[in-house]
Motif scaffolding. Structure first.
Motif, PDB file in Angstrom:
ATOM      1  N   PHE A 100      64.960  31.585 -37.776  1.00  0.00           N
ATOM      2  CA  PHE A 100      63.814  31.993 -38.593  1.00  0.00           C
ATOM      3  C   PHE A 100      63.073  33.165 -37.951  1.00  0.00           C
ATOM      4  CE2 PHE A 100      64.403  27.719 -40.319  1.00  0.00           C
ATOM      5  CZ  PHE A 100      64.277  27.958 -41.673  1.00  0.00           C
TER       6      PHE A 100
ATOM      7  N   LYS B 126      67.596  26.041 -35.050  1.00  0.00           N
ATOM      8  CA  LYS B 126      67.303  26.707 -36.323  1.00  0.00           C
ATOM      9  C   LYS B 126      66.036  27.542 -36.225  1.00  0.00           C
ATOM     10  CE  LYS B 126      69.519  23.465 -39.455  1.00  0.00           C
ATOM     11  NZ  LYS B 126      69.312  22.480 -40.529  1.00  0.00           N
ATOM     12  N   ARG B 127      65.088  27.058 -35.464  1.00  0.00           N
ATOM     13  CA  ARG B 127      63.814  27.767 -35.307  1.00  0.00           C
ATOM     14  C   ARG B 127      64.022  29.189 -34.785  1.00  0.00           C
ATOM     15  NH1 ARG B 127      58.730  24.799 -32.331  1.00  0.00           N
ATOM     16  NH2 ARG B 127      57.177  26.402 -32.722  1.00  0.00           N
TER      17      ARG B 127
ATOM     18  N   THR C  86      67.367  29.476 -44.462  1.00  0.00           N
ATOM     19  CA  THR C  86      66.825  28.246 -45.030  1.00  0.00           C
ATOM     20  C   THR C  86      67.199  27.115 -44.076  1.00  0.00           C
ATOM     21  OG1 THR C  86      68.799  27.654 -46.306  1.00  0.00           O
ATOM     22  CG2 THR C  86      67.205  29.130 -47.385  1.00  0.00           C
ATOM     23  N   GLU C  87      66.817  25.918 -44.396  1.00  0.00           N
ATOM     24  CA  GLU C  87      67.172  24.770 -43.556  1.00  0.00           C
ATOM     25  C   GLU C  87      68.672  24.503 -43.576  1.00  0.00           C
ATOM     26  OE1 GLU C  87      65.416  22.927 -41.372  1.00  0.00           O
ATOM     27  OE2 GLU C  87      63.750  24.282 -41.729  1.00  0.00           O
ATOM     28  N   GLU C  88      69.374  25.006 -44.600  1.00  0.00           N
ATOM     29  CA  GLU C  88      70.806  24.725 -44.744  1.00  0.00           C
ATOM     30  C   GLU C  88      71.725  25.875 -44.330  1.00  0.00           C
ATOM     31  OE1 GLU C  88      68.732  24.386 -47.664  1.00  0.00           O
ATOM     32  OE2 GLU C  88      68.270  22.372 -46.957  1.00  0.00           O
TER      33      GLU C  88
END
Length: 185
Positions: free
Chosen positions: A125, A121-122, A150-152
Motif C-alpha cells: 500500500f 501487504k502494508r 487491494t486486500e486481495e
C-alpha cells in the motif's frame, strides 16, 4: 540507503547506538528461533510509538558471536533514524528486563534495504505509484508501475512498447516475492 542501529547488550559492553550504512544478506527466522522471534517481534511492536510504524521481521545471525538480532522496521510514511534509535533503546531495555535472550547479543534495528523483498501487504500500500517487480509462484515476472493495491491483489501497469501499456492483476497468493525498483533518473 537505509539505517540500522547497534545496541550491544546482555553481558556485553553497553555502547551508544551508532548509525551504520551497509549491505547485507539475511535469512528469515530459523525454525528453532521462531518462538523467540515471535516474542521479540511482539515486544518490539509494543514499544513502537504511534501507529505509523510496524515491525516487518526479526532475523537471527547465530554464527556471529555475540548473536546478532536484527529487527526490521518500516512505516507507512517511511522511518526516520530517530524512530530506529528510539525502538532500539526501548527494545534493548525490554529484552534485558524480561530476560528474553540468555546469551550476549547485538541488537540492530534497521529499515528494509532496497534489496529486501516486501513481506507484508502494508508495504505494498505504501509503495503504490512506484516501479515494481513481482516474481510469481509460476516463475513468471511482472514488472511495471504499481497502480493499485487491494486486500486481495496488486495491479501493475506493464509497458508493452513505447506507446502502449497493459494492466496486469496479480493476486497476493500468486506472489513469491516482490521488490520496489529504484530509479536513479
Amino acid at each position: 540507503m537505509y539505517y540500522h542501529l547497534k545496541n550491544i547488550s546482555k553481558r556485553g559492553p553497553k555502547v551508544p547506538s551508532s548509525v551504520i550504512q551497509t549491505s547485507r544478506k539475511a535469512t528469515s527466522d530459523k525454525a528453532g528461533n521462531m518462538e523467540l522471534a515471535g516474542k521479540i517481534k511482539e515486544l518490539a511492536t509494543s514499544a513502537l510509538e504511534g501507529e505509523g510504524h510496524f515491525v516487518v521481521d526479526v532475523l537471527f545471525f547465530e554464527r556471529q558471536r555475540p548473536t546478532k538480532v536484527m529487527v526490521i522496521l518500516d512505516g507507512d510514511n517511511g522511518v526516520t533514524i530517530d524512530a530506529c534509535a528510539t525502538l532500539s533503546r526501548k527494545l534493548a531495555a525490554l529484552l534485558d528486563e524480561k530476560n528474553v535472550i540468555n546469551n550476549a547479543y547485538v541488537l540492530e534495528v534497521t529499515t528494509p534495504g532496497v534489496d529486501q523483498p516486501l513481506k507484508m501487504k502494508r508495504q505494498y500500500f505504501k509503495n503504490a505509484g512506484r516501479q515494481f517487480k513481482v516474481h510469481r509462484k509460476d516463475k513468471s515476472i511482472v514488472q511495471g508501475k504499481l497502480e493499485s493495491v487491494t486486500e486481495e491483489k496488486v495491479t501493475i501497469r506493464e509497458v508493452v512498447d513505447k506507446k502502449e501499456s497493459k494492466l496486469t492483476e496479480v493476486p497476493f497468493d500468486q506472489i513469491e516475492k516482490a521488490f520496489v525498483m529504484v530509479s536513479f533518473k
